[in-house]
Design an enzyme around this catalytic site. Structure first.
Site, PDB file in Angstrom:
ATOM      1  N   HIS A 177      -2.994  -5.497   1.737  1.00 42.24           N
ATOM      2  CA  HIS A 177      -2.277  -5.736   2.996  1.00 42.24           C
ATOM      3  C   HIS A 177      -2.351  -7.192   3.443  1.00 42.24           C
ATOM      4  CE1 HIS A 177      -1.921  -1.413   4.277  1.00 42.24           C
ATOM      5  NE2 HIS A 177      -3.008  -1.277   3.556  1.00 42.24           N
ATOM      6  N   CYS A 203       0.834  -1.210   0.000  1.00 36.35           N
ATOM      7  CA  CYS A 203       0.000   0.000   0.000  1.00 36.35           C
ATOM      8  C   CYS A 203       0.873   1.266   0.000  1.00 36.35           C
ATOM      9  CB  CYS A 203      -0.982  -0.059   1.160  1.00 36.35           C
ATOM     10  SG  CYS A 203      -2.404   1.010   0.919  1.00 36.35           S
ATOM     11  N   GLU A 226      -0.538  -8.620   5.427  1.00 30.80           N
ATOM     12  CA  GLU A 226      -0.133  -8.701   6.844  1.00 30.80           C
ATOM     13  C   GLU A 226      -1.336  -8.626   7.783  1.00 30.80           C
ATOM     14  OE1 GLU A 226       0.228  -6.171   4.859  1.00 30.80           O
ATOM     15  OE2 GLU A 226      -0.064  -4.258   5.908  1.00 30.80           O
TER      16      GLU A 226
HETATM   17  N1  GLN Z   1      -3.451   6.274   0.960  1.00 30.57           N
HETATM   18  C1  GLN Z   1      -2.221   6.011   1.630  1.00 30.57           C
HETATM   19  C2  GLN Z   1      -1.083   6.793   1.002  1.00 30.57           C
HETATM   20  O1  GLN Z   1      -1.266   7.521   0.075  1.00 30.57           O
HETATM   21  C3  GLN Z   1      -1.896   4.544   1.654  1.00 30.57           C
HETATM   22  C4  GLN Z   1      -2.875   3.796   2.514  1.00 30.57           C
HETATM   23  C5  GLN Z   1      -2.356   2.540   3.132  1.00 30.57           C
HETATM   24  O2  GLN Z   1      -1.151   2.306   3.199  1.00 30.57           O
HETATM   25  N2  GLN Z   1      -3.251   1.737   3.656  1.00 30.57           N
HETATM   26  O3  GLN Z   1       0.011   6.667   1.442  1.00 30.57           O
END
Ligand code: GLN
EC number: 4.3.3.6
Length: 202
Positions: A176, A82, A178
């Site tokens: 994710h 992410c 994890e």
């Molecule tokens: N929207 C977040 C960002 O721009 C990422 C979100 C996440 O890691 N769950 O960093």
């Protein structure tokens, strides 16, 4: 038998504990990394989910951004989830001011791409290299990959959007693993790290 690969989790901001637990369950010796000296001691590194601008700014502040770029260029296995995926992109389509990336994967990412109405959702995702049933993908204000360059391999798509990519020893997912208790993606990364270390010791 050689000892377990040592895998760090970049512990500046984000869901660090969950990655430490998933890595340990997948057979790695997992530890937090904040400083260049700590980075120098790991065989591989996870960049967690969180907020990519914050992680970027803290990485610069802690003096770990440049050493991290150097190690990724040098082929250290690295896995970003992410916000971590955003950190591994060579280019962000819509960066915030002052937002930098480590780079390493020839891809362009769009932050918060799945939109506000879908800030959080789960979907079954088939990930190339992960055998068995689909991975349960947890998407939290997740990015997607707009496009990849020739060197990057798409490992998974959701709704026609790229959500997992690998280039050499760099792996990134929009979602994710994890958070699910299914450690197969972490096991894939632990295997990548083990393979790199074995190749180096030959
Ligand atoms: N929207 C977040 C960002 O721009 C990422 C979100 C996440 O890691 N769950 O960093």
């Amino acid at each position: 038998m050689s000892h377990a690969p040592v895998i760090g989790v970049l512990a500046l901001q984000g869901d660090v504990r969950e990655h430490l637990a998933a890595l340990a369950a997948a057979g790695a010796e997992a530890r937090e990394v904040r400083r260049p000296g700590e980075l120098a001691e790991v065989d591989g590194l996870v960049i967690p989910g969180g907020e990519s601008t914050t992680i970027s700014k803290l990485a610069v502040l802690f003096g770990v951004m440049e050493p991290l770029r150097a190690r990724v260029r040098d082929g250290m296995p690295v896995y970003g989830t992410c916000a971590g995926m955003i950190m591994l992109a060579d280019k962000i389509l819509d960066p915030r001011s002052g937002q930098e990336t480590v780079g390493g994967i020839d891809m362009i990412v769009r932050r918060n791409a799945f939109g506000r109405q879908n800030e959080s959702f789960e979907a079954a995702v088939d990930v190339k290299g992960v055998t068995g049933e689909a991975v349960e993908g947890v998407f939290i204000r997740a990015p997607w990959v707009e496009s990849v360059g020739a060197g990057a391999e798409v490992l998974a798509e959701h709704d026609g959007h790229i959500v997992a990519v690998r280039q050499g020893n760099a792996l990134a997912t929009s979602f994710h693993p994890e958070l699910t208790g299914d450690h197969r993606v972490h096991a894939l990364f632990v295997d990548m790290t083990r393979a790199k270390r074995t190749a180096e010791s030959l």
